[in-house]
Design an enzyme around this catalytic site. Structure first.
Site, PDB file in Angstrom:
ATOM      1  CE  LYS A   1     124.668  24.001  27.809  1.00 57.70           C
ATOM      2  NZ  LYS A   1     125.500  25.020  28.459  1.00 57.70           N
TER       3      LYS A   1
HETATM    4  P1  NAD Z   1     118.510  31.191  34.621  1.00 51.70           P
HETATM    5  O1  NAD Z   1     117.440  30.207  34.297  1.00 51.70           O
HETATM    6  O2  NAD Z   1     119.026  31.272  36.006  1.00 51.70           O
HETATM    7  O3  NAD Z   1     118.020  32.671  34.197  1.00 51.70           O
HETATM    8  C1  NAD Z   1     117.559  32.989  32.938  1.00 51.70           C
HETATM    9  C2  NAD Z   1     116.972  34.412  33.038  1.00 51.70           C
HETATM   10  O4  NAD Z   1     116.632  34.868  31.729  1.00 51.70           O
HETATM   11  C3  NAD Z   1     115.686  34.495  33.841  1.00 51.70           C
HETATM   12  O5  NAD Z   1     115.658  35.713  34.549  1.00 51.70           O
HETATM   13  C4  NAD Z   1     114.594  34.490  32.776  1.00 51.70           C
HETATM   14  O6  NAD Z   1     113.376  35.100  33.227  1.00 51.70           O
HETATM   15  C5  NAD Z   1     115.277  35.305  31.724  1.00 51.70           C
HETATM   16  N1  NAD Z   1     114.742  35.124  30.385  1.00 51.70           N
HETATM   17  C6  NAD Z   1     114.398  33.981  29.761  1.00 51.70           C
HETATM   18  N2  NAD Z   1     113.944  34.254  28.538  1.00 51.70           N
HETATM   19  C7  NAD Z   1     114.032  35.608  28.379  1.00 51.70           C
HETATM   20  C8  NAD Z   1     113.728  36.490  27.329  1.00 51.70           C
HETATM   21  N3  NAD Z   1     113.216  36.054  26.183  1.00 51.70           N
HETATM   22  N4  NAD Z   1     113.961  37.807  27.506  1.00 51.70           N
HETATM   23  C9  NAD Z   1     114.478  38.260  28.669  1.00 51.70           C
HETATM   24  N5  NAD Z   1     114.773  37.482  29.707  1.00 51.70           N
HETATM   25  C10 NAD Z   1     114.551  36.158  29.554  1.00 51.70           C
HETATM   26  O7  NAD Z   1     119.679  30.887  33.576  1.00 51.70           O
HETATM   27  P2  NAD Z   1     121.217  31.254  33.715  1.00 51.70           P
HETATM   28  O8  NAD Z   1     121.921  30.090  34.333  1.00 51.70           O
HETATM   29  O9  NAD Z   1     121.363  32.611  34.294  1.00 51.70           O
HETATM   30  O10 NAD Z   1     121.647  31.255  32.174  1.00 51.70           O
HETATM   31  C11 NAD Z   1     121.441  32.386  31.347  1.00 51.70           C
HETATM   32  C12 NAD Z   1     122.329  32.253  30.117  1.00 51.70           C
HETATM   33  O11 NAD Z   1     123.690  32.154  30.546  1.00 51.70           O
HETATM   34  C13 NAD Z   1     122.072  31.035  29.242  1.00 51.70           C
HETATM   35  O12 NAD Z   1     122.360  31.385  27.913  1.00 51.70           O
HETATM   36  C14 NAD Z   1     123.113  30.040  29.730  1.00 51.70           C
HETATM   37  O13 NAD Z   1     123.440  29.069  28.743  1.00 51.70           O
HETATM   38  C15 NAD Z   1     124.267  30.977  29.994  1.00 51.70           C
HETATM   39  N6  NAD Z   1     125.290  30.464  30.913  1.00 51.70           N
HETATM   40  C16 NAD Z   1     124.981  30.084  32.188  1.00 51.70           C
HETATM   41  C17 NAD Z   1     126.001  29.663  33.034  1.00 51.70           C
HETATM   42  C18 NAD Z   1     125.746  29.318  34.476  1.00 51.70           C
HETATM   43  O14 NAD Z   1     126.728  29.051  35.199  1.00 51.70           O
HETATM   44  N7  NAD Z   1     124.514  29.340  34.952  1.00 51.70           N
HETATM   45  C19 NAD Z   1     127.321  29.578  32.568  1.00 51.70           C
HETATM   46  C20 NAD Z   1     127.591  29.989  31.269  1.00 51.70           C
HETATM   47  C21 NAD Z   1     126.571  30.435  30.443  1.00 51.70           C
END
Ligand code: NAD
Length: 425
Positions: free
Chosen positions: A115
């Site tokens: 990561k």
């Molecule tokens: P992203 O940046 O696209 O979206 C994050 C979302 O969370 C946004 O809508 C943001 O406004 C919201 N957010 C941030 N802080 C917040 C809070 N305190 N309360 C409520 N909402 C909040 O990110 P993503 O890619 O969707 O990732 C989200 C999670 O999923 C992370 O934990 C990431 O590690 C995990 N993840 C992502 C992927 C991927 O393929 N993108 C894969 C596995 C895990």
């Protein structure tokens, strides 16, 4: 349902790495993991920290802190996203890297875990500043990254554009085009069909498998989704296609409730035309993010960030099923309360593994130079997620543990066995 789970090693653990290690300790104990394997697997294999000088638009040089952690590369090259956030710190990156090791092992793909992240506030940076910072990070990691070594991907606040810059910078430094060095690329640069939707799709598939085991009919079930980025919005969209009523959504600006259920396609279109937020979406009653987590719904999908379900609010959670789209949304100290309340949790290392599964397919396609149809990508990814869920479910039944600890047992067993076969010289 209640489980026999050994008492936590420490009840004061709070940071994400310690939260991860507490679950690791429980699973290792059940597995009877020997001390040597335990010591190897708890330690990240490589930690790289860099300082990146970047010329900002105002002509001044700003220095950013960047990290890359390779937790384990026993099963194959390390794989894991890159996060841009002011919250990025070494403990968080270490935890996320270890989760990637377990995640890849749970879904049976030939990758280890890594990561990375840069401590920055991407929302306050121009596109040019982001590009210069991303290229500086890539150049400083040129000996860490590599299609056979360590393969980054998107995470919070990074997406296709950042992956295109990484691929381009790395390729320039190598002198030839290297699409397989990074996944989550735009389609024209060797991205895979289905990658953008893959994580949310895996959330939907594992949620369905869990609901089937629990006897919950998806049609008409209610659901709340925290976070409306890539994972949250796609999970919400696909769960709605399965008949679930998405009654609550949220993003960093707050939570939104609609008892009749949101039209997710419209909410996505609204977000995309409204500076990335659903704040002000018509028909939505404003609630707090904590209100959202404690709503009386059938399914709760935390898809924002770590440590959202904690010792403080776990007792108030009313959902029957939690499907962890985010990494580490439930703190270790909340696990016991959720278990006691009979709330079932599809853990992060299983629920959100659809993303890395299709990242693996992207890498395979890059190396083959032959590209699959979206139908083929989805079919194979769905099969992987369903089979992985069944394996975790059977392990949970066998050891009488939660699905979370079962997922760790499956993963640690696999990585530890590989460690033994490869040996330590
Ligand atoms: P992203 O940046 O696209 O979206 C994050 C979302 O969370 C946004 O809508 C943001 O406004 C919201 N957010 C941030 N802080 C917040 C809070 N305190 N309360 C409520 N909402 C909040 O990110 P993503 O890619 O969707 O990732 C989200 C999670 O999923 C992370 O934990 C990431 O590690 C995990 N993840 C992502 C992927 C991927 O393929 N993108 C894969 C596995 C895990």
């Amino acid at each position: 349902m209640s489980y026999i789970e050994p008492a936590p090693v420490s009840s004061t653990h709070l940071n994400p790495f310690e939260s991860m290690m507490s679950r690791f300790d429980v699973a290792a104990k059940i597995l009877g993991l020997d001390e040597s394997s335990y010591n190897v697997l708890k330690s990240p294999q490589k930690i790289v920290m860099v300082h990146l000088p970047v010329i900002m638009d105002n002509g001044k040089v700003q220095v950013f802190e960047g990290f890359r952690v390779v937790h384990n590369a026993n099963l194959g090259p390390s794989k894991g996203g890159i996060r841009y956030s002011m919250d990025v710190n070494l403990d968080e990156v270490k935890a996320l890297a270890a989760w990637m090791t377990w995640k890849c092992a749970v879904v049976g793909i030939p990758y280890g875990g890594g990561k990375g992240g840069i401590k920055c506030d991407p929302k306050s940076m121009s596109k040019g500043e982001l590009e210069r910072m991303t290229r500086a990070y890539t150049a400083s990691m040129v000996d860490v990254f590599g299609p056979e070594k360590d393969i980054p991907a998107p995470d919070m606040n990074t997406g296709q554009q950042e992956m295109a810059w990484i691929m381009d910078e790395y390729s320039k430094l190598k002198g030839y085009s290297c699409p397989a060095v990074v996944t989550g690329k735009p389609l024209v640069l060797g991205g895979s069909l289905g990658r953008v939707e893959a994580t949310g799709r895996g959330v939907m598939v594992t949620a369905r498998s869990a609901m089937a085991k629990m006897g919950i009919n998806p049609v008409g079930s209610t659901c709340a989704v925290q976070g409306f980025g890539n994972v949250g919005s796609i999970s919400a969209k696909l769960l709605a296609t399965q008949g679930l009523k998405i009654v609550a959504l949220s993003d960093i600006n707050g939570g939104y409730y609609n008892a009749d259920g949101f039209d997710i396609e419209k909410a996505i279109a609204y977000r995309d035309s409204n500076n990335g937020t659903i704040k002000g979406f018509p028909g939505a009653k404003e609630i707090s993010n904590n209100d959202l987590l404690t709503l009386e719904v059938d399914v709760l999908v935390p898809a924002a960030m770590e440590d959202q379900i904690t010792a403080e609010n776990a007792n108030d959670i009313k959902a029957k099923l939690i499907v962890e789209g985010a990494n580490g949304p439930t703190s270790w100290m909340a696990d016991e309360t959720l278990n006691k309340k009979g709330i079932m949790v599809v853990p992060d290392i299983l629920a959100n593994a659809g993303g890395v599964t299709v990242s693996y397919f992207e890498w395979v396609q890059n190396r083959l130079g032959y590209y699959w149809t979206e139908e083929r990508v989805n079919r194979r990814a769905d099969r992987t997620m369903k089979q992985s869920f069944e394996q975790v479910y059977a392990t949970a039944q066998k050891h009488n543990v939660s699905w979370r600890i079962a997922a760790y047992i499956v993963a640690i067993d696999k990585v530890a066995n590989t460690q033994k076969l490869r040996g330590v010289f």
